[in-house]
Design a protein around this motif. Sequence first.
Motif, mmCIF file in Angstrom:
data_model
loop_
_atom_site.group_PDB
_atom_site.id
_atom_site.type_symbol
_atom_site.label_atom_id
_atom_site.label_comp_id
_atom_site.label_asym_id
_atom_site.label_seq_id
_atom_site.Cartn_x
_atom_site.Cartn_y
_atom_site.Cartn_z
ATOM 1 N N ILE A 4 0.804 -0.959 -0.258
ATOM 2 C CA ILE A 4 0.110 0.073 0.165
ATOM 3 C C ILE A 4 0.845 1.335 -0.134
ATOM 4 O O ILE A 4 0.580 2.238 -0.555
ATOM 5 C CB ILE A 4 -1.216 -0.159 1.489
ATOM 6 N N TYR A 5 2.180 0.965 0.654
ATOM 7 C CA TYR A 5 2.866 2.308 0.671
ATOM 8 C C TYR A 5 4.220 1.918 0.728
ATOM 9 O O TYR A 5 4.534 0.606 1.445
ATOM 10 C CB TYR A 5 3.149 3.078 2.205
ATOM 11 N N ASN A 6 5.562 2.410 -0.864
ATOM 12 C CA ASN A 6 6.449 1.712 -0.769
ATOM 13 C C ASN A 6 6.991 1.993 0.617
ATOM 14 O O ASN A 6 8.436 1.133 0.955
ATOM 15 C CB ASN A 6 6.953 3.017 -1.709
ATOM 16 N N ARG A 7 7.446 3.170 1.076
ATOM 17 C CA ARG A 7 7.716 3.234 2.600
ATOM 18 C C ARG A 7 7.813 4.008 3.394
ATOM 19 O O ARG A 7 6.613 5.211 3.171
ATOM 20 C CB ARG A 7 9.167 4.454 2.271
ATOM 21 N N VAL A 8 7.267 3.780 4.966
ATOM 22 C CA VAL A 8 6.737 3.441 5.462
ATOM 23 C C VAL A 8 7.634 4.070 7.027
ATOM 24 O O VAL A 8 8.418 3.132 6.691
ATOM 25 C CB VAL A 8 5.704 2.636 6.672
ATOM 26 N N ALA A 9 7.697 4.514 7.413
ATOM 27 C CA ALA A 9 8.336 5.442 7.955
ATOM 28 C C ALA A 9 7.962 5.722 9.665
ATOM 29 O O ALA A 9 6.758 6.259 9.559
ATOM 30 C CB ALA A 9 8.750 7.228 8.289
ATOM 31 N N LEU A 10 7.891 4.827 11.132
ATOM 32 C CA LEU A 10 7.671 4.290 12.173
ATOM 33 C C LEU A 10 8.654 5.526 13.280
ATOM 34 O O LEU A 10 9.466 5.638 13.419
ATOM 35 C CB LEU A 10 7.563 3.175 12.799
ATOM 36 N N ILE A 11 8.265 6.681 13.574
ATOM 37 C CA ILE A 11 8.964 7.301 14.604
ATOM 38 C C ILE A 11 8.139 7.251 15.615
ATOM 39 O O ILE A 11 6.966 7.758 16.335
ATOM 40 C CB ILE A 11 7.842 8.959 14.683
ATOM 41 N N GLY A 12 8.841 6.840 17.031
ATOM 42 C CA GLY A 12 8.898 5.631 18.386
ATOM 43 C C GLY A 12 8.773 4.461 17.504
ATOM 44 O O GLY A 12 8.073 4.048 16.681
ATOM 45 N N LEU A 13 9.531 3.512 18.474
ATOM 46 C CA LEU A 13 9.489 2.376 18.447
ATOM 47 C C LEU A 13 8.630 1.578 19.740
ATOM 48 O O LEU A 13 9.736 0.509 19.991
ATOM 49 C CB LEU A 13 10.797 1.479 18.010
ATOM 50 N N GLY A 14 8.204 2.028 19.914
ATOM 51 C CA GLY A 14 6.710 1.241 21.183
ATOM 52 C C GLY A 14 5.956 0.013 20.883
ATOM 53 O O GLY A 14 5.800 -0.419 19.566
ATOM 54 N N LEU A 15 5.376 -0.476 21.345
ATOM 55 C CA LEU A 15 4.708 -1.197 21.911
ATOM 56 C C LEU A 15 3.490 -1.458 20.374
ATOM 57 O O LEU A 15 3.832 -2.077 19.247
ATOM 58 C CB LEU A 15 3.151 -1.248 22.751
ATOM 59 N N ILE A 16 2.248 0.102 20.105
ATOM 60 C CA ILE A 16 2.158 0.617 18.554
ATOM 61 C C ILE A 16 2.630 0.321 17.083
ATOM 62 O O ILE A 16 2.477 -0.682 16.711
ATOM 63 C CB ILE A 16 2.071 1.161 18.502
ATOM 64 N N ALA A 17 3.861 1.151 17.689
ATOM 65 C CA ALA A 17 5.227 0.862 16.310
ATOM 66 C C ALA A 17 4.873 -0.233 15.554
ATOM 67 O O ALA A 17 5.117 -0.925 14.671
ATOM 68 C CB ALA A 17 6.101 1.992 16.462
#
Length: 305
Positions: A4-17
Amino acid sequence: MSVIYNRVALIGLGLIASSMAHAMRRDGLAGEITGTARSAESREITRELGFCDAVFDTAAEAVNGADLVVLAVPVGAMEAVAREIAPHLKPGATVTDVGSVKRAVVEAVGPHIPEGVHFVPGHPLAGTEHSGPRSGFAELFENRWCLLLPEPGTDRAAIDALAKLWRGMGANVDEMGIDHHDLVLAVTSHCPHLIAYTMVGVADDLRRVTDSEVIKYSAAGFRDFTRIAASDPTMWRDVFLNNKEATLEILGRFTEELFALQRAIRTGDGDQLHDYFTRTRAIRRGIVEAGQDTDAPDFGRGGTR
Ligand code: NAP
């Protein structure tokens, strides 16, 4: 399912991310996943677990070239992160967040979003009392709701793509207005957490009087409170500081009802207590019928009460 997205950036790497990363990888929803966390320790754990393709030291680097940027930090940290990433966002990209409060996040993040970038606030109604990059798992969002809260006039294709991502991760998606969201969540999540924190605090005070009996005989009711009250202190501090009005409104109603029940107990008004508990029992049935919890005794734990 396709990308769906070529590149996804996760800001914060906790439970949800980390749960999002596991779910996106399981179903091939993102071409590439980048990420960043505040501490070197969380970044290192993420590298070790391997749920991101690349882990960067700064949010500015992580969002470079991203088609979707997910802000998954505590609500009180959203503004600083939005300010940092704003100059580095790709034109046409979508920024979303997963914060538990919406009015405050929209006001903190919205003004930093540049022209040509879409902002679609979100809130997955899923979680556990665990936090950090090790706590995530791909099934977290399965059959849970994810609310999207776009301002009127937001690009429909951007909203639809994000909805498709959440559905791909197993969630049911609904759209809602931000103030309505904050009131609904004050009732369904924020105030119940505060009550659990209070009850566990009271029991802890009592423990000093009765030694360890509170823990030793911890029965289902109290044990469930302790699970909720073990939730991340930073996250929950930020929820209450940022959803002040709605939580105070609901707490006001709560204390009025509590006083009424207190009075019924004092005056021996069994009918009032019975009627009240009959009404609340029906709500539990509704939740089970809506598929949001199990009907098994003790939540299916099979333990003693
Ligand atoms: P979490 O496991 O505690 O992870 C939070 C992440 O944010 C960590 O990577 C942390 O970095 C980073 N962070 C913390 N403070 C920061 C700051 N001041 N600046 C930059 N980064 C910071 O939290 P979570 O449970 O995933 O929650 C993330 C968001 O989702 C919150 O807004 C919360 O309201 C929302 N949410 C939570 C739940 C839930 O039940 N947990 C459910 C729905 C929505 P370090 O690890 O390096 O400290």
